[in-house]
Design a protein around this motif. Structure first.
Motif, mmCIF file in Angstrom:
data_model
loop_
_atom_site.group_PDB
_atom_site.id
_atom_site.type_symbol
_atom_site.label_atom_id
_atom_site.label_comp_id
_atom_site.label_asym_id
_atom_site.label_seq_id
_atom_site.Cartn_x
_atom_site.Cartn_y
_atom_site.Cartn_z
ATOM 1 N N PHE A 79 0.815 -1.217 0.000
ATOM 2 C CA PHE A 79 0.000 0.000 0.000
ATOM 3 C C PHE A 79 0.854 1.275 0.000
ATOM 4 C CE2 PHE A 79 -2.634 3.253 2.124
ATOM 5 C CZ PHE A 79 -3.764 3.213 1.329
ATOM 6 N N GLU A 80 1.832 1.370 0.881
ATOM 7 C CA GLU A 80 2.644 2.597 0.969
ATOM 8 C C GLU A 80 3.488 2.818 -0.280
ATOM 9 O OE1 GLU A 80 2.281 5.093 3.025
ATOM 10 O OE2 GLU A 80 0.682 3.914 3.957
ATOM 11 N N ARG A 81 4.090 1.763 -0.826
ATOM 12 C CA ARG A 81 4.900 1.908 -2.049
ATOM 13 C C ARG A 81 4.018 2.303 -3.238
ATOM 14 N NH1 ARG A 81 9.469 3.187 -2.932
ATOM 15 N NH2 ARG A 81 10.002 1.708 -4.524
ATOM 16 N N MET A 82 2.815 1.742 -3.304
ATOM 17 C CA MET A 82 1.877 2.146 -4.351
ATOM 18 C C MET A 82 1.548 3.626 -4.181
ATOM 19 S SD MET A 82 -1.611 2.977 -4.769
ATOM 20 C CE MET A 82 -2.367 2.270 -3.319
ATOM 21 N N ASN A 83 1.283 4.052 -2.952
ATOM 22 C CA ASN A 83 0.957 5.457 -2.689
ATOM 23 C C ASN A 83 2.091 6.390 -3.093
ATOM 24 O OD1 ASN A 83 -1.682 5.583 -1.769
ATOM 25 N ND2 ASN A 83 -1.115 5.109 0.335
ATOM 26 N N GLN A 84 3.334 5.996 -2.883
ATOM 27 C CA GLN A 84 4.466 6.842 -3.260
ATOM 28 C C GLN A 84 4.449 7.114 -4.760
ATOM 29 O OE1 GLN A 84 7.792 4.615 -1.768
ATOM 30 N NE2 GLN A 84 7.649 5.499 0.290
ATOM 31 N N ALA A 85 4.289 6.065 -5.552
ATOM 32 C CA ALA A 85 4.247 6.233 -7.008
ATOM 33 C C ALA A 85 3.005 7.014 -7.431
ATOM 34 C CB ALA A 85 4.289 4.873 -7.694
ATOM 35 N N TYR A 86 1.901 6.774 -6.753
ATOM 36 C CA TYR A 86 0.637 7.453 -7.036
ATOM 37 C C TYR A 86 0.794 8.964 -6.834
ATOM 38 C CZ TYR A 86 -4.417 8.370 -6.672
ATOM 39 O OH TYR A 86 -5.693 8.840 -6.850
ATOM 40 N N ILE A 87 1.375 9.366 -5.715
ATOM 41 C CA ILE A 87 1.576 10.786 -5.416
ATOM 42 C C ILE A 87 2.520 11.422 -6.439
ATOM 43 C CG2 ILE A 87 2.637 12.376 -3.749
ATOM 44 C CD1 ILE A 87 1.469 10.452 -1.550
ATOM 45 N N GLU A 88 3.576 10.709 -6.820
ATOM 46 C CA GLU A 88 4.510 11.223 -7.829
ATOM 47 C C GLU A 88 3.780 11.534 -9.134
ATOM 48 O OE1 GLU A 88 7.640 8.317 -8.248
ATOM 49 O OE2 GLU A 88 8.114 8.437 -6.105
ATOM 50 N N ALA A 89 2.874 10.662 -9.545
ATOM 51 C CA ALA A 89 2.172 10.846 -10.813
ATOM 52 C C ALA A 89 1.013 11.835 -10.721
ATOM 53 C CB ALA A 89 1.644 9.498 -11.317
ATOM 54 N N MET A 90 0.276 11.802 -9.620
ATOM 55 C CA MET A 90 -0.944 12.603 -9.500
ATOM 56 C C MET A 90 -0.677 14.015 -8.985
ATOM 57 S SD MET A 90 -3.279 10.634 -10.699
ATOM 58 C CE MET A 90 -4.806 11.454 -10.243
ATOM 59 N N GLY A 91 0.515 14.272 -8.451
ATOM 60 C CA GLY A 91 0.804 15.606 -7.918
ATOM 61 C C GLY A 91 -0.185 15.953 -6.823
ATOM 62 N N GLY A 92 -0.739 17.151 -6.867
ATOM 63 C CA GLY A 92 -1.679 17.605 -5.845
ATOM 64 C C GLY A 92 -3.120 17.209 -6.083
#
Length: 131
Positions: free
Chosen positions: A88-101
């Motif tokens: 979950f946390e590693r997925m979230n890291q990549a998700y935040i990188e791509a989705m920005g704010g």
């Protein structure tokens, strides 16, 4: 009269593994079906870990959305299907990188199996056009 539904799978995105197109669009509404973290150039998984696969999914989503007049900033909802909740946390890291704010509504579901060997995460989404 029923609305016209356009379907497509643009170049430079992973080929579907079944009898479907990735994108369905009617009016300003867009849905993208389940997409795995595959490198469209090779057809192979983008990497053995959830971070690389998540980045590849969101990169493919960006290409798909651009093909129908949208972008990641116009996503309304994303479903995430994780094979291991420990990722979950590693997925979230990549998700935040791509989705920005941009923080659309999101659902994360743990699944026992996914259709392609080695796939750790798949996602689908609902978006609207930029217009």
């Amino acid at each position: 009269m029923a609305p016209n539904v356009e379907t497509s799978t643009p170049p430079n995105t992973p080929a579907p593994i079944g009898p479907y197109n990735h994108i369905a669009k009617t009016g300003p509404f867009i849905t993208i079906g389940g997409t795995a973290g595959v490198d469209p150039a090779t057809g192979k998984l983008a990497g053995p870990d959830v971070h690389a696969q998540t980045k590849a999914i969101l990169n493919s989503f960006a290409v798909m959305l651009a093909s129908v007049g949208s972008d990641l900033g116009h996503v309304l909802h994303i479903n995430v299907f994780l094979k291991e909740m420990a990722d979950f946390e590693r997925m979230n890291q990549a998700y935040i990188e791509a989705m920005g704010g941009h923080r659309p509504a999101r659902t994360v579901i743990g699944v026992r199996e996914l259709p392609r060997p080695g796939v750790l995460v798949t996602m689908n989404l609902t978006a609207v056009t930029r217009e």
